[in-house]
Design an enzyme around this catalytic site. Structure first.
Site, PDB file in Angstrom:
ATOM      1  N   PHE A 126       0.843  -1.237   0.018  1.00 34.99           N
ATOM      2  CA  PHE A 126      -0.064   0.028  -0.054  1.00 34.99           C
ATOM      3  C   PHE A 126       1.018   1.389   0.085  1.00 34.99           C
ATOM      4  O   PHE A 126       1.876   1.187   0.502  1.00 34.99           O
ATOM      5  CB  PHE A 126      -0.960  -0.059   1.384  1.00 34.99           C
ATOM      6  N   ASP A 180       1.022  -5.386   8.015  1.00 37.62           N
ATOM      7  CA  ASP A 180      -0.118  -4.744   8.033  1.00 37.62           C
ATOM      8  C   ASP A 180      -1.391  -5.719   7.798  1.00 37.62           C
ATOM      9  O   ASP A 180      -1.568  -6.057   6.780  1.00 37.62           O
ATOM     10  CB  ASP A 180       0.067  -3.594   6.973  1.00 37.62           C
ATOM     11  N   TYR A 192     -11.337   1.032  10.490  1.00 44.36           N
ATOM     12  CA  TYR A 192     -12.407   1.766   9.788  1.00 44.36           C
ATOM     13  C   TYR A 192     -12.819   1.087   8.610  1.00 44.36           C
ATOM     14  O   TYR A 192     -14.055   1.359   7.894  1.00 44.36           O
ATOM     15  CB  TYR A 192     -12.310   3.238   9.616  1.00 44.36           C
ATOM     16  N   LYS A 193     -12.401  -0.248   8.041  1.00 43.17           N
ATOM     17  CA  LYS A 193     -12.665  -1.110   7.409  1.00 43.17           C
ATOM     18  C   LYS A 193     -13.538  -2.141   7.675  1.00 43.17           C
ATOM     19  O   LYS A 193     -14.688  -2.006   7.993  1.00 43.17           O
ATOM     20  CB  LYS A 193     -11.395  -1.517   6.406  1.00 43.17           C
ATOM     21  N   ARG A 229     -13.114  -2.559  -7.756  1.00 48.61           N
ATOM     22  CA  ARG A 229     -12.778  -3.321  -6.767  1.00 48.61           C
ATOM     23  C   ARG A 229     -14.244  -3.730  -5.819  1.00 48.61           C
ATOM     24  O   ARG A 229     -14.732  -2.529  -5.673  1.00 48.61           O
ATOM     25  CB  ARG A 229     -11.845  -2.855  -5.948  1.00 48.61           C
TER      26      ARG A 229
HETATM   27  C1  LIG Z   1      -6.429   1.426   4.532  1.00 41.61           C
HETATM   28  C2  LIG Z   1      -5.132   1.353   4.788  1.00 41.61           C
HETATM   29  C3  LIG Z   1      -4.075   2.224   5.523  1.00 41.61           C
HETATM   30  C4  LIG Z   1      -4.873   3.122   6.080  1.00 41.61           C
HETATM   31  O1  LIG Z   1      -3.845   4.112   6.771  1.00 41.61           O
HETATM   32  P1  LIG Z   1      -4.268   5.305   7.358  1.00 41.61           P
HETATM   33  O2  LIG Z   1      -3.377   5.928   8.047  1.00 41.61           O
HETATM   34  O3  LIG Z   1      -5.548   4.910   8.441  1.00 41.61           O
HETATM   35  O4  LIG Z   1      -4.894   6.067   6.474  1.00 41.61           O
HETATM   36  C5  LIG Z   1      -2.764   1.754   5.677  1.00 41.61           C
HETATM   37  N1  LIG Z   1      -2.191   0.441   5.110  1.00 41.61           N
HETATM   38  C6  LIG Z   1      -2.975  -0.464   4.392  1.00 41.61           C
HETATM   39  C7  LIG Z   1      -2.439  -1.491   3.878  1.00 41.61           C
HETATM   40  C8  LIG Z   1      -4.347   0.022   4.205  1.00 41.61           C
HETATM   41  O5  LIG Z   1      -5.283  -0.819   3.601  1.00 41.61           O
END
Ligand SMILES: *Cc1c(COP(=O)(O)O)cnc(C)c1O
Length: 408
Positions: free
Chosen positions: A124, A194, A219-220, A367
């Site tokens: 990511f 992660d 939040y997911k 997606r």
């Molecule tokens: C959603 C997501 C994040 C989100 O990071 P934030 O700091 O909350 O914006 C980080 N890493 C991955 C792999 C994600 O899917």
């Protein structure tokens, strides 16, 4: 497989009861819970009560009287079983990005004689940016970014940290956490996983993985609400040695003694920094109640079933208009299916106009996320039929669907 089979699968779903706790708008097929989980009315009530009574009337007294001070520890207790951890191995705090910075810095400090942070090129974006930012800051660390398939070849004796996201946010393919962690340990590296796209969707078992550090997002699939706090896991074996690079007063062993010298708290709590965001922490606390009594194996099985249903429906109805880029082996994917289409953005907008909410990831992916606590098989089926109709009629190709917006 047909719509009747989907209704039967929903009838036999051990998680069916959880759906009633979510409020989804009429006429919407919500397949984007991997980006923002849905609202539970209990969360809205909790926030209203907190704002009006605990804040409005209780004021500063609520830190004690309403238990705000213990909120992060209480939420950690609720979150720990969802990732196969003990409560004192989890700190709920900050954004995922900030937690990643802290975890990478802590992991690197555990291997001071090594100078490489290894990650894969499908990671990511924030994970790559944070790694490079840390390398720039500490100076004697280089970030090695390699194709996922070549990771193990690059695990040499210079690698201090292996930093990976369990589920690829684009394609949905998983890394095998057990064999990958074992290979990293064999090479003498410390792992940082992660879990943003896997906790709450797959059977994440950090103890069974023998994980070192991990971070993730709430939040997911954990439905904490927009921008709800992230979390950081530290395996018990590192509780003495892992240090938080942001030594704030909430990570102190006795924050309210106001001592001038820093003494880290025991366990993952030392990775707290400052005052918790009480509103979003309380929302998350209530949002996690739905997980009480939910087995991770049931969650993972339902995700496999929902994603298989969607792939089967797309295969049966969409012809060769789209390519399924997500692995077809359910053991190798998360709770999402990504389809390749040259006009993925317009297609996503056209689906939205019909109430089918997925999202677009550039350049050419649509997606769909299948949040196990509230998505039904029959909705998956109906969403695929909408998609097929758009594709076979060409109805997605209208000027209003091609207009770009800031947030995809
Ligand atoms: C959603 C997501 C994040 C989100 O990071 P934030 O700091 O909350 O914006 C980080 N890493 C991955 C792999 C994600 O899917």
């Amino acid at each position: 497989m047909d719509r009747t089979d989907c209704l039967a699968a929903d009838g036999a779903d051990p998680l069916a009861g959880s759906r009633a706790r979510f409020a989804l708008p009429e006429g919407v097929l919500y397949l984007d819970g991997n980006s923002l989980g849905a609202l539970q009315p209990a969360v809205a009530s909790r926030l209203r009560q907190l704002i009006e009574h605990e804040w409005g009337t209780g004021l500063i007294r609520s830190w004690n009287d309403a238990g705000w001070a213990e909120l992060p520890a209480r939420v950690a207790r609720r979150l720990a079983p969802i990732v196969g951890a003990d409560a004192d191995e989890v700190a709920v705090t900050d954004s995922t990005s900030t937690n990643l910075f802290k975890a990478l810095a802590a992991a690197r400090a555990l291997r001071p004689d090594r100078d490489v942070l290894l990650t894969d090129d499908a990671n990511f974006p924030t994970d790559l940016y944070v790694a490079r930012g840390l390398a720039d800051l500490v100076g004697d660390l280089q970030v090695r970014v390699v194709p996922g398939a070549e990771l193990l070849e690059h695990l040499d004796d210079r690698v201090a940290v292996l930093s990976l996201t369990h589920v690829d946010y684009r394609t949905g393919r998983t890394h095998d956490p057990v064999t990958t962690t074992a290979a990293a340990h064999e090479a003498g590296a410390v792992t940082v996983w992660d879990l943003s796209h896997s906790a709450g969707a797959l059977d994440v078992d950090l103890h069974a993985w023998d994980a070192d550090l991990a971070i993730g997002c709430t939040y997911k699939y954990l439905n904490g609400g927009p921008g709800s706090p992230g979390y950081l896991y530290v395996a018990r074996r590192w509780h003495q040695d892992a240090t938080n690079p942001i030594a704030g007063w909430f990570g102190h062993a006795r924050p309210f003694d106001f001592e001038p010298d820093y003494v880290p708290a025991t366990g993952a709590a030392r990775f707290l920094n400052g005052t918790a965001p009480v509103l979003s922490m309380a929302a998350l606390e209530t949002a996690l109640e739905v997980w009480e009594g939910v087995a991770r194996a049931d969650v993972a099985a339902k995700c496999a079933s929902l994603t298989s249903t969607f792939i089967a429906a797309v295969d049966a109805t969409c012809g060769d208009h789209v390519e399924v880029v997500t692995p077809r082996d359910p053991a190798r994917r998360g709770a999402q299916v990504s389809l390749r289409h040259p006009h993925a953005h317009a297609l996503t907008r056209a689906l939205m106009a019909r109430g089918v909410i997925g999202d677009h990831r550039p350049p050419d992916l649509v997606r769909f996320g299948f949040s196990p606590l509230y998505v039904r098989h029959v909705e998956v089926w109906d969403a695929a039929l909408h998609l097929a109709e758009l594709l076979t009629t060409g109805a997605w190709d209208r000027p209003e669907f091609h207009a770009r917006r800031t947030v995809p």
